[in-house]
Write an enzyme that holds these catalytic residues in place. Sequence first.
Site, PDB file in Angstrom:
ATOM      1  N   THR A 145      -7.821   8.225   1.008  1.00  0.00           N
ATOM      2  CA  THR A 145      -7.186   7.319   1.449  1.00  0.00           C
ATOM      3  C   THR A 145      -5.889   7.567   2.327  1.00  0.00           C
ATOM      4  OG1 THR A 145      -7.682   5.963  -0.488  1.00  0.00           O
ATOM      5  CG2 THR A 145      -5.835   5.160   1.104  1.00  0.00           C
ATOM      6  N   ASP A 199      -9.176   6.365  -6.873  1.00  0.00           N
ATOM      7  CA  ASP A 199     -10.019   4.953  -6.912  1.00  0.00           C
ATOM      8  C   ASP A 199     -11.446   5.105  -7.007  1.00  0.00           C
ATOM      9  OD1 ASP A 199      -9.814   5.333  -4.455  1.00  0.00           O
ATOM     10  OD2 ASP A 199      -9.093   3.564  -3.792  1.00  0.00           O
ATOM     11  N   GLU A 239       0.775  -1.137  -0.018  1.00  0.00           N
ATOM     12  CA  GLU A 239      -0.215  -0.185  -0.128  1.00  0.00           C
ATOM     13  C   GLU A 239       0.906   1.364   0.134  1.00  0.00           C
ATOM     14  OE1 GLU A 239      -3.417   0.303  -0.451  1.00  0.00           O
ATOM     15  OE2 GLU A 239      -3.610  -1.937  -0.421  1.00  0.00           O
TER      16      GLU A 239
END
Length: 282
Positions: free
Chosen positions: A90, A85, A67
């Site tokens: 995020t 995304d 990640e």
Amino acid sequence: MRKTMRPTLVAGLTAASALALVLGTPALSAAAAPAPLAASASMRGSGGDLASPEKKEIAMQLVSSAENSSLDWKKQYSYIEDIGDGRGYTAGIIGFCSGTGDMLELVRAYTQAVPDNPLAKFLPALEKVNGSDSHEGLGSAFESAWKEAAGTEEFQAAQNSERDRVYFDPAVNQGKSDGLGALGQFIYYDAIVMHGPGTSTDSFGGIRDAALSKAKPPAQGGDETAYLKAFLDARKVVMKKEEAHADTSRVDTEQLVFLNDGNLDLHPPLKWKVYGDPYEIN
């Protein structure tokens, strides 16, 4: 991480438990696992407990390599960006997303524990953008507030707690119930981190159901390696449906490497690649 879009997650910590979170173990030591559960009697010798401190540290490093392109997962408390995304921001050690509900639950729990915090004023905006990729009411001010909060032990502890409550503990408990060793528990954890909990076909529960239709886990008398290969095959089908997940190297050149080596206990040394980058834990 890049989880399936889903409704807001179940309510966060109660006020009492949130306060206990802050008054308890400092954040960086809070990354250690809670007391391990007793191993399931159905486990077939591969053993291993991902909730043990040393294995949990390995799990966090493995996820961080995929990640964040780094083994230093503790540097990710302050991480925040929109990776394009469709899930909004995020952020943090587990990729809490503003569009999937877990970031909202995290900030709610943190605010219960520490009402006067830099992120509290953004709760109405987080509620509004949940389920979308919108930055309305957030933007650079929110990004700065996240990074400011991430410098505190209280917010680090809140991230650790939500990671465990929503992702780590359910994955490990289900893995033990299925008779899986540490590697299988990690394979579950990595899947629930990316795809989210739930029962839809593109969630962790749906992937597990697809695997169960092809093979039995050890708890049902099946072969552990065969079952885990079925699970990873089912996961790759789901990953390839979405552009953000289409690169399956975290399965092909990481998890399958350990599985094909027969390392069901996830013992170091470990060598793997993600997106072509090599990593090693000794």
